[in-house]
Scaffold this motif. Structure first.
Motif, PDB file in Angstrom:
ATOM      1  N   GLN A   1     -14.145 -26.136  13.434  1.00 41.50           N
ATOM      2  CA  GLN A   1     -13.659 -27.492  13.177  1.00 41.50           C
ATOM      3  C   GLN A   1     -14.296 -28.401  14.210  1.00 41.50           C
ATOM      4  OE1 GLN A   1     -11.236 -28.361  10.713  1.00 41.50           O
ATOM      5  NE2 GLN A   1     -11.890 -30.428  11.230  1.00 41.50           N
ATOM      6  N   THR A   2     -15.197 -29.239  13.776  1.00 46.32           N
ATOM      7  CA  THR A   2     -15.898 -30.086  14.734  1.00 46.32           C
ATOM      8  C   THR A   2     -15.392 -31.518  14.702  1.00 46.32           C
ATOM      9  OG1 THR A   2     -17.614 -30.581  13.112  1.00 46.32           O
ATOM     10  CG2 THR A   2     -17.999 -28.701  14.572  1.00 46.32           C
TER      11      THR A   2
ATOM     12  N   VAL B   1     -23.994 -13.518  13.821  1.00 40.89           N
ATOM     13  CA  VAL B   1     -23.328 -14.608  13.097  1.00 40.89           C
ATOM     14  C   VAL B   1     -21.886 -14.751  13.568  1.00 40.89           C
ATOM     15  CG1 VAL B   1     -22.504 -15.361  10.853  1.00 40.89           C
ATOM     16  CG2 VAL B   1     -24.830 -14.479  11.094  1.00 40.89           C
ATOM     17  N   LEU B   2     -21.215 -13.627  13.650  1.00 43.68           N
ATOM     18  CA  LEU B   2     -19.818 -13.689  14.090  1.00 43.68           C
ATOM     19  C   LEU B   2     -19.727 -14.234  15.507  1.00 43.68           C
ATOM     20  CD1 LEU B   2     -18.375 -10.363  12.674  1.00 43.68           C
ATOM     21  CD2 LEU B   2     -17.633 -12.674  12.107  1.00 43.68           C
TER      22      LEU B   2
ATOM     23  N   VAL C   1     -20.299 -17.909  15.398  1.00 44.18           N
ATOM     24  CA  VAL C   1     -19.126 -18.634  14.903  1.00 44.18           C
ATOM     25  C   VAL C   1     -18.035 -18.665  15.958  1.00 44.18           C
ATOM     26  CG1 VAL C   1     -17.267 -18.554  13.224  1.00 44.18           C
ATOM     27  CG2 VAL C   1     -19.628 -18.216  12.496  1.00 44.18           C
TER      28      VAL C   1
ATOM     29  N   ALA D   1     -18.800 -21.331  18.355  1.00 43.59           N
ATOM     30  CA  ALA D   1     -18.944 -22.703  17.870  1.00 43.59           C
ATOM     31  C   ALA D   1     -17.799 -23.539  18.428  1.00 43.59           C
ATOM     32  CB  ALA D   1     -18.934 -22.735  16.353  1.00 43.59           C
ATOM     33  N   VAL D   2     -18.174 -24.594  19.117  1.00 43.13           N
ATOM     34  CA  VAL D   2     -17.142 -25.408  19.750  1.00 43.13           C
ATOM     35  C   VAL D   2     -16.309 -26.104  18.680  1.00 43.13           C
ATOM     36  CG1 VAL D   2     -18.701 -27.394  20.021  1.00 43.13           C
ATOM     37  CG2 VAL D   2     -16.723 -27.140  21.528  1.00 43.13           C
ATOM     38  N   ARG D   3     -15.012 -26.121  18.903  1.00 39.22           N
ATOM     39  CA  ARG D   3     -14.089 -26.662  17.909  1.00 39.22           C
ATOM     40  C   ARG D   3     -13.197 -27.725  18.549  1.00 39.22           C
ATOM     41  NH1 ARG D   3     -13.961 -21.081  17.036  1.00 39.22           N
ATOM     42  NH2 ARG D   3     -12.052 -20.840  18.262  1.00 39.22           N
TER      43      ARG D   3
END
Lengths: 172, 165
Positions: free
Chosen positions: A17-18, B23-24, B27, B30-32
């Motif tokens: 969620q960006t 990939v995992l 993910v 990945a900054v959220r």
């Protein structure tokens, strides 16, 4: 193998969620508020300077009606004046009132002079969005005139205290 | 032939496993951003500057913690948060500003009010990798209110976007 890899990856991808949001809501309500600056008014009917002439009327222009109005575009308000139900002018007299709004946008226009009665009468019309200000001479100047209409009905020494109600109304 | 086929299968499995892990892992890093809260301000007679005859107070502030932001999953990234707004029903004379009211190690910017415009602008950032930051508090300020604004419900949506840098 390939399928199981995607099954593993997809839920993880969907969790990224960006972007986030927050709602800002500003609610502005209508405002219709007024007050009279200057306090009470004293009007005194003086004896005429020359015998045989009628008593002189009394005038006061020291008070201002200050008001704030916020309303929808296209709508307007007015100000009405009346006595309190049990009040009246002194015996043999009538009281007239005229308001003189400042010539500024939204503050309305004078509806002319009225004779104050127990029935509300319009003294300012066409008020839209405005704030007259709160300084000593801000707002609509109120001119009260106490006139002798029947000198024979005057009662010497009579002191009458009356209250005039000014009401801001939505124009129909 | 069979030995060659087995080698290919094994190699394929290894590649897929690495791909899946990569990939995992990606993910996972990945900054959220998670944004909660908002601001509703009701302006009425009680907000006159000096009673009848005066104008409405022109500027309003939300609580210091009107909005709460979590930045997670920073992994090996450094990140920034951009801010913009999308109007639903808004007055052009309004100025909306936001500022960060909480302090966090190695998070910079955004502590002074800055205008929230219709396009993304840098709000705050970190220059340290793996800097997950939780409970970042945001305060809003609105100015431009007067009796000249027609009564109504004015809304805008503020978007916070986290970007790995």
């Amino acid at each position: 193998m390939l399928i199981s890899t995607w099954i593993l990856c997809w839920p993880g991808l969907s969790m990224a969620q960006t972007q986030g949001t927050s709602n800002v809501s500003i609610i502005i309500n209508e405002v219709a508020a007024g007050k009279v600056s200057g306090g009470n008014v004293t009007l005194i009917i003086q004896a005429p300077g020359i015998a045989g002439q009628p008593p002189q009327h009394a005038v006061d222009s020291t008070c201002y009606l200050q008001y704030t109005s916020s309303l929808q575009t296209g709508q307007s308000r007015q100000v009405a004046a009346s006595w309190l139900p049990l009040d009246s002018a002194p015996s043999g007299c009538s009281l007239s009132l005229q308001a003189f709004p400042a010539a500024r946008s939204g503050e309305g226009t004078s509806a002319g002079q009225i004779t104050v009665s127990s029935t509300a009468q319009i003294i300012i019309s066409g008020i839209t969005q405005c704030a007259t200000g709160t300084g000593g001479t801000d707002g609509a100047l109120l001119t009260y005139t106490l006139t002798v209409v029947a000198a024979t009905n005057l009662i010497a020494g009579q002191v009458t205290s009356s209250t005039i109600v000014l009401t801001i109304l939505d124009a129909s | 032939m069979k030995r060659t086929g087995r080698k290919k299968d094994a190699l394929r499995k290894i590649v897929l496993i690495f791909a899946a892990v990569a990939v995992l892992g990606g993910v996972g890093w990945a900054v959220r951003i998670r944004v909660t809260g908002g601001w509703t301000e009701i302006i009425d007679f009680n907000d006159l500057q000096g009673g009848p005859g005066s104008d409405l107070i022109s500027s309003y502030e939300s609580l210091f913690d009107a909005v709460d932001i979590d930045i997670t999953g920073a992994g090996n990234d450094i990140w920034e948060v951009d801010i913009r707004r999308v109007d639903t029903n808004w007055q052009p004379v309004f100025t909306l500003e936001a500022r960060r009211t909480s302090s966090h190690p190695d998070v910079y910017g955004g502590t002074a009010y800055q205008q929230v415009t219709m396009s993304d602008q840098l709000f705050f950032y970190t220059n340290v990798r793996a800097n997950n930051a939780r409970n970042i508090k945001i305060q809003y300020r609105l100015s431009g209110v007067s009796v000249q604004i027609p009564p109504g419900n004015y809304t805008t949506m503020v978007y916070y976007t986290v970007i790995a840098r």
